[in-house]
Design an enzyme around this catalytic site. Structure first.
Site, short mmCIF file in Angstrom:
data_model
loop_
_atom_site.label_atom_id
_atom_site.label_comp_id
_atom_site.label_asym_id
_atom_site.label_seq_id
_atom_site.Cartn_x
_atom_site.Cartn_y
_atom_site.Cartn_z
N HIS A 139 0.83 -1.22 0.00
CA HIS A 139 0.00 0.00 0.00
C HIS A 139 0.86 1.26 0.00
O HIS A 139 0.67 2.16 -0.80
CB HIS A 139 -0.87 0.04 1.26
CG HIS A 139 -1.77 -1.13 1.46
ND1 HIS A 139 -2.93 -1.33 0.72
CD2 HIS A 139 -1.70 -2.17 2.32
CE1 HIS A 139 -3.52 -2.44 1.13
NE2 HIS A 139 -2.82 -2.96 2.10
O1 RIB Z 1 -4.71 0.23 4.84
C1 RIB Z 1 -3.32 0.16 4.61
C2 RIB Z 1 -2.60 1.14 5.47
O2 RIB Z 1 -2.79 0.83 6.84
C3 RIB Z 1 -1.08 1.12 5.25
O3 RIB Z 1 -0.56 2.41 5.47
C4 RIB Z 1 -0.60 0.18 6.31
O4 RIB Z 1 0.75 0.47 6.72
C5 RIB Z 1 -1.54 0.50 7.43
O5 RIB Z 1 -1.03 1.63 8.11
#
Ligand code: RIB
Ligand code: CA
Length: 313
Positions: free
Chosen positions: A241
């Site tokens: 992500h």
């Molecule tokens: O939903 C994904 C996010 O939530 C990313 O930033 C992961 O590191 C968590 O913080």
């Protein structure tokens, strides 16, 4: 650095934050001005310690700052230790730098000072709940207009990953997200629509571990806990992500984007933290406050992400 541009990263390190930070460090086109940390995947102390451990690992000298230990409003703190491990970094403990940080001013003050110095050139990447950024915007109302771009990993136009409606970074502090989205700064939003499509597989992790640098080995190690978690969901790998806003900076052509009006549900019970957009409705908001990444060239993204990690000395 040549014609590189200055970047600040706000993170909750975080296993995928760790990969994103290492990729940002490897990018030739950026110069990291500072890193700020916030409660999210795990506690603020964990995010700060994990980020400093990465700083030592790569021999970097940019400052790391502590930010918020809890969300803006009196809400229950949420963490994601079931994914990222008890310490937020796959339960890998990285050796800490010998010396403490030169400054212990809070993240929001440090970010503002950097923005003032950089006179509108500072790009801000956020890969965490937006508590630090919202705090900075409330304390320094001119700050949104002093930033070149904010690149946010957060939100989802469809289903969430923290509740059926909400993505973690937004759900963890919905009021903060709303403040940032409404502040008027130019925003590139990387929601789950795109970020869930880019994954490192176990084979990718082994490839990085064998690439000859410590960064590759640490990435393989910190991703083992999230890999176990995703295997139970029958996912082929671990979603990167947080590397999405980083790679967008250098390779925007990898992403399909659309301008949209985006707001956050801050009052709902079931829908709390949902990012509501006008992308798929004939009922349009009277503003477009974000360029939303809706798709990504997964193969090319992962190829370039691995190249960046392998390039670290
Ligand atoms: O939903 C994904 C996010 O939530 C990313 O930033 C992961 O590191 C968590 O913080
Ligand atoms: Ca994160």
């Amino acid at each position: 650095m040549g014609d590189s541009f200055p970047v600040w990263m706000d993170c909750d390190t975080g296993t995928d934050d760790a990969v994103a930070l290492l990729a940002l460090h490897a990018l030739e086109c950026t110069e990291i001005i500072g890193i700020s940390t916030v409660s999210g995947n795990s506690t603020l102390d964990d995010s700060f310690r994990n980020t400093r451990g990465l700083k030592r690992l790569i021999g970097a000298d940019y400052p790391v700052y502590r930010g918020a230990a809890k969300p803006l409003m009196m809400r229950e703190k949420v963490h994601a230790t079931e994914v990222h491990g008890k310490n937020g970094l796959g339960d890998v403990e990285l050796e800490q730098p010998e010396s403490p940080e030169a400054s212990d001013i809070p993240a929001w003050d440090a970010l503002y000072e950097a923005a003032v110095k950089l006179e509108g050139n500072l790009r801000l990447i956020t890969t965490a709940p937006l508590t630090n950024i919202a705090t900075a915007f409330m304390k320094y109302p001119k700050l949104p207009s002093m930033l070149h771009t904010i690149l946010i990993m957060g939100g989802a136009t469809q289903e969430g990953n923290c509740t059926p409606c909400a993505e973690f970074n937004i759900y963890a502090d919905p009021e903060a997200a709303q403040i940032v989205l409404k502040a008027g700064a130019p925003i590139v939003l990387c929601p789950l629509d795109a970020t869930e499509k880019v994954m490192l597989t176990a084979e990718d992790m082994d490839e990085l571990a064998a690439c000859g640098n410590e960064a590759g080995r640490v990435i393989r190690d910190v991703l083992q806990k999230p890999l176990e978690f995703h295997k139970k969901l029958h996912d082929p790998g671990v979603q990167m992500h947080d590397s999405c806003p980083v790679l967008y900076l250098a390779y925007p052509e990898l992403f399909d984007t659309e301008e949209a009006g985006v707001v956050v549900e801050t009052k709902g019970g079931i829908t709390l933290g949902k990012t509501v957009t006008d992308l798929y409705s004939d009922k349009q908001f009277d503003f477009k406050n974000a360029l939303v990444c809706l798709d990504v060239d997964e193969k090319e993204f992962i190829k370039r992400l691995k190249e960046l990690i392998k390039s670290i000395k």
